[in-house]
Design an enzyme around this catalytic site. Structure first.
Site, PDB file in Angstrom:
ATOM      1  N   GLU A  21       0.818  -1.208   0.000  1.00  0.00           N
ATOM      2  CA  GLU A  21       0.000   0.000   0.000  1.00  0.00           C
ATOM      3  C   GLU A  21       0.852   1.257   0.000  1.00  0.00           C
ATOM      4  O   GLU A  21       0.511   2.243  -0.649  1.00  0.00           O
ATOM      5  CB  GLU A  21      -0.959  -0.003   1.193  1.00  0.00           C
ATOM      6  CG  GLU A  21      -2.060  -1.051   1.106  1.00  0.00           C
ATOM      7  CD  GLU A  21      -2.955  -0.867  -0.116  1.00  0.00           C
ATOM      8  OE1 GLU A  21      -2.955   0.229  -0.697  1.00  0.00           O
ATOM      9  OE2 GLU A  21      -3.651  -1.824  -0.485  1.00  0.00           O
TER      10      GLU A  21
ATOM     11  N   TYR B 236      -6.418   6.812   3.729  1.00  0.00           N
ATOM     12  CA  TYR B 236      -6.541   5.739   2.741  1.00  0.00           C
ATOM     13  C   TYR B 236      -5.800   4.477   3.191  1.00  0.00           C
ATOM     14  O   TYR B 236      -6.378   3.372   3.233  1.00  0.00           O
ATOM     15  CB  TYR B 236      -6.000   6.168   1.358  1.00  0.00           C
ATOM     16  CG  TYR B 236      -5.764   4.949   0.509  1.00  0.00           C
ATOM     17  CD1 TYR B 236      -6.823   4.339  -0.152  1.00  0.00           C
ATOM     18  CD2 TYR B 236      -4.521   4.322   0.469  1.00  0.00           C
ATOM     19  CE1 TYR B 236      -6.652   3.164  -0.862  1.00  0.00           C
ATOM     20  CE2 TYR B 236      -4.333   3.151  -0.234  1.00  0.00           C
ATOM     21  CZ  TYR B 236      -5.396   2.577  -0.889  1.00  0.00           C
ATOM     22  OH  TYR B 236      -5.236   1.410  -1.567  1.00  0.00           O
TER      23      TYR B 236
ATOM     24  N   ASP C  71      -9.389   6.217  -2.891  1.00  0.00           N
ATOM     25  CA  ASP C  71      -8.254   6.622  -3.719  1.00  0.00           C
ATOM     26  C   ASP C  71      -8.813   7.232  -5.005  1.00  0.00           C
ATOM     27  O   ASP C  71     -10.024   7.437  -5.143  1.00  0.00           O
ATOM     28  CB  ASP C  71      -7.354   5.417  -4.008  1.00  0.00           C
ATOM     29  CG  ASP C  71      -8.018   4.455  -4.975  1.00  0.00           C
ATOM     30  OD1 ASP C  71      -9.263   4.414  -5.012  1.00  0.00           O
ATOM     31  OD2 ASP C  71      -7.298   3.758  -5.713  1.00  0.00           O
TER      32      ASP C  71
END
Length: 345
Positions: free
Chosen positions: A34, A117, A135
């Site tokens: 991520e 996020y 996102d």
DNA sequence: AAGTCGGGGAT
DNA sequence: ATCCCAGACTT
């Protein structure tokens, strides 16, 4: 929206692309993916993720590594504060969380480099928490699906989008649901020429009904980038070129680079070079000349040298100009070497 | 709310 | 050229 949720999940299971981090449930490995995926395409990340995980296989390995090794593994990915924050967070996890990633979004978000996020992504994908992600893909998908025709850069619109993403995340398999939204945005609900005929939720889509999917989401145009002139010096002595470490903040923070810097208004390149070498390397120029054009042209990384001048040139020590290596996916960032060995004759 | 921070692919 | 990319952080 319950019907849409089920359709998204079954579409995702049938259509998800292969990604190495989808083969693991290790929260650390998912976290690394991520962090690397922030503003970075999947295809770019895959080889970096593989190398990074073999070099730093767990939180403790990352926490105890040299920062230069971490930056070296990151070189070429861009946004280098991510690498710095990654290690800082690993040290917090190692010392304050028993080496285990926190399993809730709120605690995750206290770690450096983990925002709203990434906290939602790790919490939902690694820990099955019903937390949303928002996102660029999800913003686009939701703006079209729900017909949100307001500037998504405004905080009120963003909050609305987070709210809707949160409503979708609640339910079974939140991690897969979140990934389904992102996967749909990346492969079907694309910025231009969306493949609405292949979309599993087109029948619920407001933009599809109104025929204006491609005009959504609405966002303000970016201002033109400001232009700056910069100089770079190749300082050569005894077959080696001088490199200096850049400040840890700002552009290419913490990386090694050739000495140089931006010109101030009205400054000539020669004056700027003199000033930069004095400030950045403590050197006074005795002699300098422009590098041959074939040396400074031809590749993206070499463009950093354009317009530069060379301090204390010595033809005998200069390597033959080399053709840029177009196969290499790793630009010549000087991540972990204070002195460059010059190859060639 | 606006700037900054990379590098690369698609159009 | 411009936009965009599994954003975070500072000002």
């Amino acid at each position: 929206m319950r019907l849409a949720r089920k359709r998204l999940l079954s579409w995702y299971r049938a259509n998800k692309r292969a990604m190495p981090w989808r083969e693991t449930r290790d929260p650390y490995a998912i976290w690394i993916s991520e962090a690397m995926l922030q503003q970075t395409r999947v295809e770019t990340v895959i080889p970096y993720w593989e190398r990074f995980l073999s070099r730093f296989p767990d939180v403790h390995a990352l926490a105890t590594a040299d920062l230069d090794d971490v930056l070296g593994a990151w070189a070429g990915l861009g946004y280098y504060s991510r690498a710095r924050n990654l290690q800082a967070a690993a040290r917090v996890i190692d010392q304050d969380h028993g080496g285990k990633l926190p399993d809730d979004a709120e605690t995750l978000q206290t770690l450096p480099g983990i925002g709203r996020y990434t906290a939602g992504a790790v919490a939902s994908i690694a820990f099955d928490r019903p937390e949303p992600v928002l996102d660029g893909n999800v913003k686009r998908v939701l703006a079209r699906l729900l017909g949100i025709r307001k500037d998504i850069g405004q905080s009120a619109t963003l909050e609305r989008l987070w709210e809707e993403a949160g409503a979708l995340a609640r339910g079974p398999h939140p991690g897969d649901l979140n990934q389904a939204l992102m996967e749909l945005g990346a492969t079907v609900c694309t910025p231009r020429a969306p493949r609405c005929e292949s979309c599993p939720v087109s029948q619920f889509c407001d933009a599809w009904a109104k025929g204006d999917a491609e005009s959504l989401p609405i966002k303000a145009r970016k201002k033109a980038a400001r232009k700056v002139e910069a100089v770079t010096a190749l300082v050569v002595r005894r077959g080696k070129a001088l490199a200096v470490r850049r400040p840890s903040r700002g552009l290419l923070g913490g990386l090694w680079d050739l000495p140089g810097g931006d010109l101030v208004a009205g400054e000539t390149p020669r004056a700027g070079l003199t000033r930069a070498l004095r400030e950045r390397a403590g050197l006074e120029i005795s002699r300098a000349s422009a590098l041959p054009s074939q040396y400074v042209d031809g590749s993206r990384s070499a463009r950093r040298l354009r317009g530069s001048q060379m301090a204390r040139p010595s033809r005998n020590l200069l390597p033959a100009p080399r053709q840029p290596d177009r196969q290499s996916t790793r630009p010549a960032h000087l991540a972990d070497r204070p002195i460059l060995e010059l190859t060639g004759r």
